[in-house]
Design an enzyme around this catalytic site. Sequence first.
Site, PDB file in Angstrom:
ATOM      1  N   HIS A  67       0.820  -1.210   0.000  1.00 36.66           N
ATOM      2  CA  HIS A  67       0.000   0.000   0.000  1.00 36.66           C
ATOM      3  C   HIS A  67       0.857   1.265   0.000  1.00 36.66           C
ATOM      4  O   HIS A  67       0.364   2.349  -0.303  1.00 36.66           O
ATOM      5  CB  HIS A  67      -0.948   0.002   1.208  1.00 36.66           C
ATOM      6  CG  HIS A  67      -0.282  -0.231   2.518  1.00 36.66           C
ATOM      7  ND1 HIS A  67       0.171  -1.469   2.908  1.00 36.66           N
ATOM      8  CD2 HIS A  67       0.006   0.612   3.539  1.00 36.66           C
ATOM      9  CE1 HIS A  67       0.709  -1.379   4.117  1.00 36.66           C
ATOM     10  NE2 HIS A  67       0.638  -0.127   4.516  1.00 36.66           N
ATOM     11  N   ASP A 145       4.756  -3.114  10.140  1.00 35.08           N
ATOM     12  CA  ASP A 145       4.615  -3.820  11.412  1.00 35.08           C
ATOM     13  C   ASP A 145       3.274  -4.532  11.512  1.00 35.08           C
ATOM     14  O   ASP A 145       3.174  -5.620  12.092  1.00 35.08           O
ATOM     15  CB  ASP A 145       4.816  -2.875  12.605  1.00 35.08           C
ATOM     16  CG  ASP A 145       4.006  -1.593  12.522  1.00 35.08           C
ATOM     17  OD1 ASP A 145       3.392  -1.331  11.477  1.00 35.08           O
ATOM     18  OD2 ASP A 145       4.004  -0.836  13.512  1.00 35.08           O
ATOM     19  N   LEU A 177       0.982   2.206  13.991  1.00 31.90           N
ATOM     20  CA  LEU A 177      -0.446   2.309  13.703  1.00 31.90           C
ATOM     21  C   LEU A 177      -0.862   1.387  12.562  1.00 31.90           C
ATOM     22  O   LEU A 177      -0.220   1.355  11.512  1.00 31.90           O
ATOM     23  CB  LEU A 177      -0.824   3.748  13.357  1.00 31.90           C
ATOM     24  CG  LEU A 177      -0.589   4.777  14.463  1.00 31.90           C
ATOM     25  CD1 LEU A 177      -0.928   6.162  13.961  1.00 31.90           C
ATOM     26  CD2 LEU A 177      -1.401   4.438  15.707  1.00 31.90           C
ATOM     27  N   SER A 340       6.630 -38.970  -0.921  1.00 31.17           N
ATOM     28  CA  SER A 340       5.287 -39.310  -1.393  1.00 31.17           C
ATOM     29  C   SER A 340       4.962 -38.646  -2.719  1.00 31.17           C
ATOM     30  O   SER A 340       4.287 -39.223  -3.569  1.00 31.17           O
ATOM     31  CB  SER A 340       4.244 -38.894  -0.346  1.00 31.17           C
ATOM     32  OG  SER A 340       4.349 -39.682   0.819  1.00 31.17           O
ATOM     33  N   GLU A 361       3.659 -24.495   3.592  1.00 34.57           N
ATOM     34  CA  GLU A 361       3.301 -24.443   2.177  1.00 34.57           C
ATOM     35  C   GLU A 361       3.122 -23.025   1.656  1.00 34.57           C
ATOM     36  O   GLU A 361       3.432 -22.742   0.493  1.00 34.57           O
ATOM     37  CB  GLU A 361       2.030 -25.261   1.921  1.00 34.57           C
ATOM     38  CG  GLU A 361       2.210 -26.759   2.085  1.00 34.57           C
ATOM     39  CD  GLU A 361       2.010 -27.237   3.520  1.00 34.57           C
ATOM     40  OE1 GLU A 361       2.139 -28.448   3.762  1.00 34.57           O
ATOM     41  OE2 GLU A 361       1.714 -26.381   4.396  1.00 34.57           O
ATOM     42  N   HIS A 411      -1.829 -37.091  -4.413  1.00 35.67           N
ATOM     43  CA  HIS A 411      -2.775 -37.661  -3.453  1.00 35.67           C
ATOM     44  C   HIS A 411      -4.129 -36.956  -3.527  1.00 35.67           C
ATOM     45  O   HIS A 411      -4.729 -36.613  -2.513  1.00 35.67           O
ATOM     46  CB  HIS A 411      -2.207 -37.593  -2.033  1.00 35.67           C
ATOM     47  CG  HIS A 411      -1.018 -38.466  -1.812  1.00 35.67           C
ATOM     48  ND1 HIS A 411       0.174 -38.267  -2.462  1.00 35.67           N
ATOM     49  CD2 HIS A 411      -0.849 -39.564  -1.025  1.00 35.67           C
ATOM     50  CE1 HIS A 411       1.039 -39.189  -2.088  1.00 35.67           C
ATOM     51  NE2 HIS A 411       0.447 -39.993  -1.219  1.00 35.67           N
TER      52      HIS A 411
END
Length: 617
Positions: A67, A145, A177, A340, A361, A411
């Site tokens: 922003h 922050d 803030l 896997s 992830e 999976h």
Amino acid sequence: MVQELKDLANKLRIHSIRMTNAAKSGHPTSCCSAAEIMSVLFFHTMRYDPRAPRDPNSDRFVLSKGHAGPVLYAAWVEAGHIKPEEILKLRQLDSDLEGHPTPRLDFVDVATGSLGQGLSVACGMAYTSKHFDKSSYRVYCLLGDGESAEGSVWEALHFASHYKLDNLTAIFDINRLGQSEATSLGHQIDVYKHRLEAFGWNAIVVDGHDIEQLCKAFHTARETTGQPTAIIAKTFKGKGIQGVEDQLDWHGKPLGDKADAAIAAIMGQIKNQGPNKLMPSTPVKDAAVIEGHEKLALSKPPGYKIGEKVATRLAYGTALQKLGEANKRVVAMDGDVKNSTYSQKFHDAFPERFIECFISEQNMVGVAIGCGTRGRTIPFCSTFATFYSRTFDQLRMGAISMANIKCCGSHAGVSIGEDGPSQMGLEDIALFRTLPGSTVFYPSDAVSTERAVELAANKQGICFIRTGRPAQPVIYKNDEVFEIGKAKIVMQSANDKALVIGAGITLTEALKAADHLQQTGVHVCVVDPFTIKPLDAHTLIEQARRVGGKVVSVEDHYAEGGLGEAVAAVFGEVPGVTLKRLAVTTLPRSGPPDALVEKYGISATHIAAAVKELLIQ
């Protein structure tokens, strides 16, 4: 130089106020707290070429607090890359200076604005510099922050420390803030310091409006080895604006009729009113030149036998290893499931090009996005399909970033069996289909899986490859040619009375159903779409018309957003087509794979029944 940097900081403030006032929207107070940080970074610390913002040798900057985009645009004005009058078009439809930065601008690598994601991307850039490029460029990430409350920030902090990314500097703009009230920690700077040190970072506290302290801190960061550095800058929101500085209820608001007085007051603090004479240092030219648009190919073609049973997840690992053998830009990362997903095969062959991201992830996807910036690597990230649901915001921002990443989700579906519904990823196709510019592969055997990996590597943008746990019979010859957006007609005859569309395990079930129906004198055409996005509408419509308009789609996915809805969109305006959709429509449970496929209505038995039902309508 100190005074010149102070002057530059105030010029950045003025630019930020002017452009947000012209736009009648924006975040000037968030820009003002970061003005000195940006001044020191862009005109004292970073090494880059203002004429070539995407020079691969240049230091990287990620504005995680997106922003505050106007202060970034202001820096590039003072660097001579943007004309001053251009910033007055902020947020206008015909301007690339959007409310939050995106890579439509050549000095922006990734889109930011959804908070908490920039540090993960910066980690990917820093890892690439240190381990893949082995180059001198450094990475800087400016965070607010407020966004440091996001869990993805702490995932990234752990990652950077674990991999000792000493070429990474995170700057926390602690202006106290948030949007609606003060942040949870306010100006408790010691708490930030202790937490960052606990995560293994070299934490430096500074007055974020003190040029000399900032210069010294950035120098210390450059000299620090073995750990990343966090500069914790105590600042004030709206710094320099009388009546606004450190006051609530000014987030995301232009100054309006206060702007002229604020600009005049800030202007009065500038000693040098002339053009900026400070320019960044030249980057070290040690990043390898990458030839663009090279065709990536597997090191050797698939080598399977028709009928042989191979899990598509295993074929994915085999193809990834082959791709790695063929091109050093291919890198891989995984979320602690490599044994896997079978990305283990790449890990074992090329450990120096593999990043273990552990069970984080969101950070893994952010790291992949960072690794892929400026075309330095072609990243493949792998985990269970279900876990991409928690990364959706990272993927969404990746799409806005025009990121080039490849995601494999294994999976998927009720066919995984006993692990139960939390592991089944029954919404993954829907998730990836919604991303702008994405490509969704759903290969049905080992051969098509290997080719999907190869095609994904060559396709710009976000690609998703859905793989399964069960071993599936090989149905394609090793020399079969696959294309994105081109379906395969797997079974057909002149006597076909219906069209069945399946993918993955449901294609196998469709073929079983077709064999059973044929024994009863009913012939059906079976089509494998290969890619769900884009879907081969031409082939589907052509075959549907040929068989008389009776169509069954079947998928190991929820009914919402998957193959069936994609097919329904194709036939929505095609007269004479009746579509019956088979999908998982209720919350599944644990059980043997075959029993679950049967119970939730996507087995060969249910497909055959659906065809018969259509034929008697």
